[in-house]
Design a protein around this motif. Structure first.
Motif, short mmCIF file in Angstrom:
data_model
loop_
_atom_site.label_atom_id
_atom_site.label_comp_id
_atom_site.label_asym_id
_atom_site.label_seq_id
_atom_site.Cartn_x
_atom_site.Cartn_y
_atom_site.Cartn_z
N THR A 1 60.38 61.81 -0.12
CA THR A 1 60.46 62.89 -1.08
C THR A 1 60.73 64.20 -0.34
N PHE A 2 61.80 64.87 -0.72
CA PHE A 2 62.21 66.12 -0.09
C PHE A 2 61.63 67.30 -0.87
N THR A 3 61.37 68.40 -0.18
CA THR A 3 60.83 69.59 -0.84
C THR A 3 61.82 70.19 -1.83
N ASN A 4 63.12 69.91 -1.67
CA ASN A 4 64.12 70.48 -2.58
C ASN A 4 64.24 69.71 -3.90
N GLY A 5 63.40 68.67 -4.08
CA GLY A 5 63.41 67.90 -5.32
C GLY A 5 64.17 66.59 -5.24
N ASN A 6 64.89 66.34 -4.15
CA ASN A 6 65.58 65.06 -3.96
C ASN A 6 64.57 63.98 -3.59
N LYS A 7 64.92 62.71 -3.90
CA LYS A 7 64.03 61.59 -3.56
C LYS A 7 64.87 60.35 -3.28
N TYR A 8 64.52 59.64 -2.20
CA TYR A 8 65.15 58.36 -1.86
C TYR A 8 64.08 57.28 -1.94
N VAL A 9 64.42 56.18 -2.63
CA VAL A 9 63.53 55.02 -2.74
C VAL A 9 64.34 53.80 -2.33
N GLY A 10 63.87 53.09 -1.30
CA GLY A 10 64.60 51.90 -0.89
C GLY A 10 64.28 51.46 0.51
N ARG B 1 65.42 51.69 8.04
CA ARG B 1 65.44 51.06 9.36
C ARG B 1 65.63 52.16 10.37
N ASN B 2 64.75 52.20 11.36
CA ASN B 2 64.80 53.20 12.43
C ASN B 2 64.87 54.63 11.90
N ASP B 3 63.99 54.94 10.96
CA ASP B 3 63.85 56.28 10.37
C ASP B 3 65.01 56.70 9.47
N ASN B 4 65.95 55.83 9.18
CA ASN B 4 67.11 56.17 8.35
C ASN B 4 67.16 55.34 7.09
N PHE B 5 67.87 55.86 6.07
CA PHE B 5 68.16 55.07 4.88
C PHE B 5 69.12 53.98 5.31
N ASN B 6 68.72 52.74 5.22
CA ASN B 6 69.57 51.60 5.61
C ASN B 6 69.28 50.43 4.68
N GLY B 7 70.31 50.00 3.95
CA GLY B 7 70.15 48.89 3.02
C GLY B 7 70.22 49.36 1.59
N GLN B 8 69.59 48.60 0.72
CA GLN B 8 69.60 48.91 -0.72
C GLN B 8 68.68 50.09 -1.00
N GLY B 9 69.20 51.07 -1.76
CA GLY B 9 68.36 52.21 -2.10
C GLY B 9 68.95 53.08 -3.17
N THR B 10 68.11 53.97 -3.69
CA THR B 10 68.52 54.91 -4.72
C THR B 10 68.08 56.30 -4.31
N LYS B 11 69.03 57.23 -4.30
CA LYS B 11 68.70 58.63 -4.03
C LYS B 11 68.96 59.41 -5.30
N THR B 12 67.92 60.08 -5.77
CA THR B 12 68.02 60.91 -6.96
C THR B 12 67.96 62.36 -6.50
N GLU C 1 63.32 71.75 9.50
CA GLU C 1 64.00 71.41 8.25
C GLU C 1 63.26 70.35 7.42
N LEU C 2 62.32 69.65 8.01
CA LEU C 2 61.57 68.61 7.28
C LEU C 2 60.24 69.12 6.71
N LYS C 3 59.87 70.36 6.97
CA LYS C 3 58.57 70.88 6.55
C LYS C 3 58.38 70.68 5.04
N GLY C 4 57.27 70.02 4.71
CA GLY C 4 56.93 69.78 3.31
C GLY C 4 57.41 68.44 2.78
N ASP C 5 58.31 67.77 3.50
CA ASP C 5 58.79 66.45 3.07
C ASP C 5 57.70 65.41 3.28
N ILE C 6 57.78 64.30 2.52
CA ILE C 6 56.77 63.25 2.60
C ILE C 6 57.45 61.88 2.61
N TYR C 7 57.00 61.02 3.52
CA TYR C 7 57.42 59.62 3.53
C TYR C 7 56.20 58.75 3.24
#
Length: 95
Positions: free
Chosen positions: A40-49, A52-63, A18-24
């Motif tokens: 950056t997800f292959t489906n066009g979604n993006k999280y910036v922030g 912690r431990n491979d997860n979104f944790n803390g302040q961030g923005t997901k578009t 399910e992660l094929k093509g995604d980029i960190y």
């Protein structure tokens, strides 16, 4: 360090899952996403922030690809709440 990514770098997901093509791009600690980064997800979604431990944790923005934006606090990849930002109060000294 000790065979694990540490510091700044990028990880490109190439496996057939399910992660094929995604980029960190961001900070690593002991092989995990830790610190500031962009996912950056292959489906066009993006999280910036914060990560912690491979997860979104803390302040961030997901578009999302549809234009929806979730900005605020995240915990274990789940949006918790929007963080309200109050503009600074400017006062004038009387002369």
């Amino acid at each position: 360090m000790d065979g694990q990514p540490n510091g700044q770098g990028a990880q490109y997901f190439l496996a057939d899952d399910e992660l094929k093509g995604d980029i960190y791009v961001g900070e690593f600690r002991d092989g995990d996403f830790n610190g500031q980064g962009t996912f950056t997800f292959t489906n066009g979604n993006k999280y910036v922030g914060d990560f912690r431990n491979d997860n979104f944790n803390g302040q961030g923005t997901k578009t999302y690809a549809d234009g929806t934006i979730e900005e605020g606090i995240w915990k274990d990849d789940k949006f918790q709440y929007a963080q309200k930002v109050t503009p600074p109060v400017i006062t004038r000294k009387s002369q």
